[in-house]
Design a protein around this motif. Structure first.
Motif, PDB file in Angstrom:
ATOM      1  N   MET A 295      -1.072 -17.940  -0.347  1.00 41.71           N
ATOM      2  CA  MET A 295      -0.880 -19.080   0.555  1.00 41.71           C
ATOM      3  C   MET A 295      -2.085 -19.240   1.453  1.00 41.71           C
ATOM      4  O   MET A 295      -2.761 -18.282   1.800  1.00 41.71           O
ATOM      5  CB  MET A 295       0.407 -18.924   1.378  1.00 41.71           C
ATOM      6  CG  MET A 295       0.473 -17.728   2.310  1.00 41.71           C
ATOM      7  SD  MET A 295       2.096 -17.549   3.078  1.00 41.71           S
ATOM      8  CE  MET A 295       1.925 -18.591   4.518  1.00 41.71           C
TER       9      MET A 295
ATOM     10  N   SER B 173      -1.076 -10.984   1.066  1.00 43.57           N
ATOM     11  CA  SER B 173       0.151 -11.786   1.165  1.00 43.57           C
ATOM     12  C   SER B 173       0.982 -11.669  -0.107  1.00 43.57           C
ATOM     13  O   SER B 173       0.479 -11.260  -1.152  1.00 43.57           O
ATOM     14  CB  SER B 173      -0.173 -13.256   1.438  1.00 43.57           C
ATOM     15  OG  SER B 173      -0.717 -13.853   0.289  1.00 43.57           O
ATOM     16  N   VAL B 174       2.267 -12.017   0.009  1.00 40.42           N
ATOM     17  CA  VAL B 174       3.209 -11.861  -1.102  1.00 40.42           C
ATOM     18  C   VAL B 174       2.935 -12.904  -2.177  1.00 40.42           C
ATOM     19  O   VAL B 174       2.781 -12.593  -3.349  1.00 40.42           O
ATOM     20  CB  VAL B 174       4.662 -12.022  -0.604  1.00 40.42           C
ATOM     21  CG1 VAL B 174       5.636 -11.869  -1.753  1.00 40.42           C
ATOM     22  CG2 VAL B 174       4.947 -11.025   0.484  1.00 40.42           C
ATOM     23  N   THR B 175       2.904 -14.154  -1.765  1.00 41.69           N
ATOM     24  CA  THR B 175       2.542 -15.225  -2.686  1.00 41.69           C
ATOM     25  C   THR B 175       1.254 -15.826  -2.128  1.00 41.69           C
ATOM     26  O   THR B 175       1.086 -15.882  -0.910  1.00 41.69           O
ATOM     27  CB  THR B 175       3.631 -16.313  -2.737  1.00 41.69           C
ATOM     28  OG1 THR B 175       4.071 -16.571  -1.410  1.00 41.69           O
ATOM     29  CG2 THR B 175       4.812 -15.890  -3.574  1.00 41.69           C
TER      30      THR B 175
ATOM     31  N   GLY C 228     -11.662  -1.216  -7.761  1.00 38.58           N
ATOM     32  CA  GLY C 228     -11.542  -2.622  -8.156  1.00 38.58           C
ATOM     33  C   GLY C 228     -10.289  -3.309  -7.641  1.00 38.58           C
ATOM     34  O   GLY C 228     -10.040  -4.473  -7.963  1.00 38.58           O
ATOM     35  N   VAL C 229      -9.463  -2.597  -6.843  1.00 36.05           N
ATOM     36  CA  VAL C 229      -8.229  -3.195  -6.323  1.00 36.05           C
ATOM     37  C   VAL C 229      -8.479  -3.718  -4.912  1.00 36.05           C
ATOM     38  O   VAL C 229      -9.017  -3.005  -4.065  1.00 36.05           O
ATOM     39  CB  VAL C 229      -7.075  -2.165  -6.302  1.00 36.05           C
ATOM     40  CG1 VAL C 229      -5.795  -2.795  -5.758  1.00 36.05           C
ATOM     41  CG2 VAL C 229      -6.852  -1.592  -7.688  1.00 36.05           C
ATOM     42  N   GLU C 230      -8.087  -4.946  -4.673  1.00 40.27           N
ATOM     43  CA  GLU C 230      -8.212  -5.534  -3.337  1.00 40.27           C
ATOM     44  C   GLU C 230      -7.036  -5.077  -2.481  1.00 40.27           C
ATOM     45  O   GLU C 230      -5.942  -4.873  -2.998  1.00 40.27           O
ATOM     46  CB  GLU C 230      -8.164  -7.063  -3.440  1.00 40.27           C
ATOM     47  CG  GLU C 230      -9.400  -7.690  -4.057  1.00 40.27           C
ATOM     48  CD  GLU C 230     -10.621  -7.566  -3.158  1.00 40.27           C
ATOM     49  OE1 GLU C 230     -10.505  -7.930  -1.973  1.00 40.27           O
ATOM     50  OE2 GLU C 230     -11.665  -7.064  -3.628  1.00 40.27           O
ATOM     51  N   PRO C 231      -7.227  -4.944  -1.185  1.00 42.86           N
ATOM     52  CA  PRO C 231      -6.061  -4.664  -0.331  1.00 42.86           C
ATOM     53  C   PRO C 231      -5.115  -5.853  -0.313  1.00 42.86           C
ATOM     54  O   PRO C 231      -5.555  -7.006  -0.417  1.00 42.86           O
ATOM     55  CB  PRO C 231      -6.665  -4.427   1.054  1.00 42.86           C
ATOM     56  CG  PRO C 231      -8.048  -4.975   1.009  1.00 42.86           C
ATOM     57  CD  PRO C 231      -8.479  -4.997  -0.431  1.00 42.86           C
ATOM     58  N   MET C 232      -3.812  -5.584  -0.216  1.00 44.96           N
ATOM     59  CA  MET C 232      -2.839  -6.673  -0.255  1.00 44.96           C
ATOM     60  C   MET C 232      -2.899  -7.490   1.041  1.00 44.96           C
ATOM     61  O   MET C 232      -2.992  -6.947   2.127  1.00 44.96           O
ATOM     62  CB  MET C 232      -1.433  -6.089  -0.411  1.00 44.96           C
ATOM     63  CG  MET C 232      -0.365  -7.158  -0.422  1.00 44.96           C
ATOM     64  SD  MET C 232       1.165  -6.574  -1.135  1.00 44.96           S
ATOM     65  CE  MET C 232       2.311  -7.740  -0.383  1.00 44.96           C
TER      66      MET C 232
ATOM     67  N   VAL D  24      -7.862   3.376  -7.081  1.00 50.65           N
ATOM     68  CA  VAL D  24      -7.809   2.021  -6.536  1.00 50.65           C
ATOM     69  C   VAL D  24      -9.126   1.276  -6.768  1.00 50.65           C
ATOM     70  O   VAL D  24      -9.358   0.244  -6.149  1.00 50.65           O
ATOM     71  CB  VAL D  24      -7.459   2.017  -5.023  1.00 50.65           C
ATOM     72  CG1 VAL D  24      -6.046   2.504  -4.776  1.00 50.65           C
ATOM     73  CG2 VAL D  24      -8.466   2.838  -4.240  1.00 50.65           C
TER      74      VAL D  24
END
Lengths: 95, 521
Positions: free
Chosen positions: A58, A54-56, A48-52, A46
């Motif tokens: 906003m 939001s879906v789109t 360099g991966v940001e935590p999720m 993971v």
């Protein structure tokens, strides 16, 4: 990672759930089965991966800081197991 | 009268508007059907007959004047997770004992504003945690579908049968229903069972990891989980706030489209409600899918998956191909990590959401020697085993020193799962086709599942990815297995492209037909 009986009792205390000795023993096995199952996540790279978040994409919604609701204390306490004059009653917490 | 319960919502809507039937007649038909069937199926935990009759009368008055909303006079069942003003709302938990909210959830308020009639509250897994509806405080729901055995009898020539039937030889087949009770899936098991057994015209449901689509697949019904943010979560008892979404379970694709149109809205009371107009989903039904690109993810071919599921998937591919779609193989490499990531994110959020059940503001209170003892005893008595298990997991993974290793890692993996889907959609895929579940409905009190919680969790292996990525997914019945049980296919779409799901699901429905259980209850 796995949990032992003492850890299970500590977590139960944090979660404010009373557990018997037998419950805690059974839970130790169950929690370890689940923790063993989720362990495979460690193999995912993971970096360099940001935590999720939001879906789109906003923007967070904002609203004016004004009173839009209220004056319904009786409604709010209506479902409480013990009340007095629109206050929630709890066991004594200060000596 | 009982035939009225077999009308789809679109058929009933036409008859109500044409004044061929009244809302009162159709409501009475459902109330009678519920009264007869509920002791056997346990789909409803509360039947709101007086309210149903009042609402039906009000609908009839509107219909008589040529007025009324899009669901005027249509009787629906409501999952017990939705807050309904003045009516039992307990998420089928003991901890919410006696709770009757003084507010109405946005989703149900939308349905009532459109004229729908409430028949009652539907059974579910406690706090929507489960895949079999066995964790409900109100007992398990029974699936109206049963396994059947097909016996082939060789008929002797010139045999005089009991009915005076004369055979010239050959074979005759007979289906015998097995008595074993099956689960309807979960957590929206009451919703699925009631829709499938004609105990409501349609039902509300919610889906955090598969709780709409898996029970829909187990009961031969249609269930859609819309994009996260499409339906307001306001007034719905929270389980895992970043995953929970409401959606309908219905008897066919068109009915699901009609219901979702009413349930979905932009709601200022839910900050995650997305500010986009709700399209007319029904208008998408019947549009050709010629040239549409359908992705087939290789990672959904899992070890131990029954041949029947694979065969069903191939059938689905063939149907869409026949309708002019282009089939493309795709890869969603992080699929296998969705379920383990879910079992960190969902329990973590649940442990936080369920902290509010403390015996002070609502629900159950068990007295204790001091306030902490009261909290601990109340929560020990009020929560069932599965809920406690998840609160414990959630508390552990959020506890000091473990946050980064578990929750943060899981939220990062979640982003990778979402990226997999984005890559497929960017490459031109319009919709993804997968099986809905890795098996057909299983038995109540299945020993393997009871012994190992992870086995139960595997039910959601094909559906949970969609919640993790926040995408819309629909389960549509596609056939029966060798034992006569329904199996479903799942379609996954781009964010807020529910229309493509309805359009494509309808093509599958046209090819597969619809499925009804043989009545035994």
């Amino acid at each position: 990672m796995s949990v032992d009986l003492q850890t299970v009792k500590r977590v139960a205390r944090l979660a404010r759930i009373a557990v018997s000795e037998a419950d805690a023993e059974r839970m130790t096995g169950e929690l370890n089965a689940i923790l063993g199952f989720v362990e495979q996540l460690n193999e995912v790279d993971v970096s360099g991966v940001e935590p999720m978040t939001s879906v789109t994409p906003m923007e967070m919604k904002k609203r004016p800081d004004v009173v839009t609701d209220g004056s319904k204390a009786a409604d709010i306490v209506a479902n409480a197991p013990a009340t007095e004059e629109n206050f929630f009653l709890v066991p004594k917490v200060v000596e | 009268m009982s035939d009225l319960t077999h009308l789809t919502i679109s058929q009933a809507r036409a008859k109500l508007r044409a004044r061929e039937i009244t809302a009162t007649e159709i409501t009475e038909a459902y109330l009678q059907a519920i009264e007869r069937a509920n002791p056997a199926l346990n789909a409803y935990v509360v039947i709101t007959d007086d309210k149903a009759r009042d609402m039906a009368r009000a609908s009839d008055a509107k219909l008589a004047k040529g007025e009324g909303g899009s669901l005027e006079g249509i009787p629906l069942g409501i999952k017990d997770l939705f807050g309904t003003e003045g009516i039992h709302t307990q998420a089928c938990s003991h901890v919410l004992d006696g709770f009757k909210p003084h507010y109405e959830s946005t989703v149900t308020a939308n349905l009532w504003a459109d004229g729908a009639v409430m028949l009652g509250k539907l059974n579910m897994d406690e706090f929507a945690m489960g895949s079999s509806n066995e964790s409900s405080y109100y007992g398990p729901v029974v699936n109206p579908w049963r396994r059947s055995r097909v016996d082939t009898m060789v008929m002797p020539t010139t045999h005089q049968g009991d009915g005076g039937f004369v055979s010239a030889g050959g074979t005759r087949t007979a289906r015998t229903l097995d008595n074993a009770q099956l689960v309807p899936g979960g957590s929206s098991g009451g919703s699925a069972s009631a829709v499938s057994a004609f105990l409501c015209a349609g039902a509300t449901a919610t889906d955090t990891g598969g709780s709409i689509r898996q029970p829909a697949a187990f009961t031969g019904t249609v269930g859609i989980k819309p994009t996260y943010g499409r339906c307001s979560r306001w007034g719905i008892v929270a389980f895992a706030s970043s995953l929970d979404q409401a959606g309908p379970i219905a008897r066919d694709v068109r009915d699901a489209a009609i219901l979702l149109k009413s349930m979905a809205s932009v709601d200022p009371k839910d900050t995650t409600s997305v500010d986009r107009p709700v399209p007319d989903y029904e208008a998408a039904i019947g549009k050709p899918i010629k040239g549409m690109k359908v992705g087939i993810p290789k990672e959904y071919r899992v070890d131990g998956m029954p041949d029947e599921i694979e065969a069903l998937w191939q059938k689905g591919i063939a149907w869409l191909k026949d309708a002019g779609a282009e089939i493309v193989d795709i890869s969603l490499p992080h699929t296998r990590y969705a379920l383990p990531a879910y079992y960190i994110v969902a329990p973590a959020e649940a442990s936080s959401n369920l902290a509010r059940y403390d015996g002070v503001r609502y629900g159950l209170r068990v007295p204790g020697k001091d306030i902490v003892d009261m909290y601990e005893k109340t929560r020990a008595a009020g929560f069932g085993r599965e809920v406690k298990r998840r609160i414990m997991i959630g508390t552990y993974v959020l506890s000091a020193g473990y946050y980064d290793a578990y929750y943060l890692q899981a939220q990062k993996v979640r982003n990778l799962i979402k990226r997999d889907f984005e890559n497929a959609f960017t490459a031109g895929v319009d919709v993804i086709l997968t099986p809905a579940t890795p098996s057909a409905a299983f038995g109540i009190a299945d020993e393997d599942m009871a012994a190992d919680p992870v086995k139960m969790y595997l039910n959601d292996i094909f559906t949970v990815t969609v919640n993790m990525a926040g995408l819309p997914g629909i389960a549509v019945p596609a056939g029966l297995d060798a034992k006569g049980l329904p199996l479903g296919l799942q379609l996954i779409g781009r964010p807020f492209d529910e229309e493509t799901l309805f359009q494509t699901a309808h093509v599958i429905e046209q090819a597969a037909g619809t499925f009804q259980p043989e009545k035994w209850w």
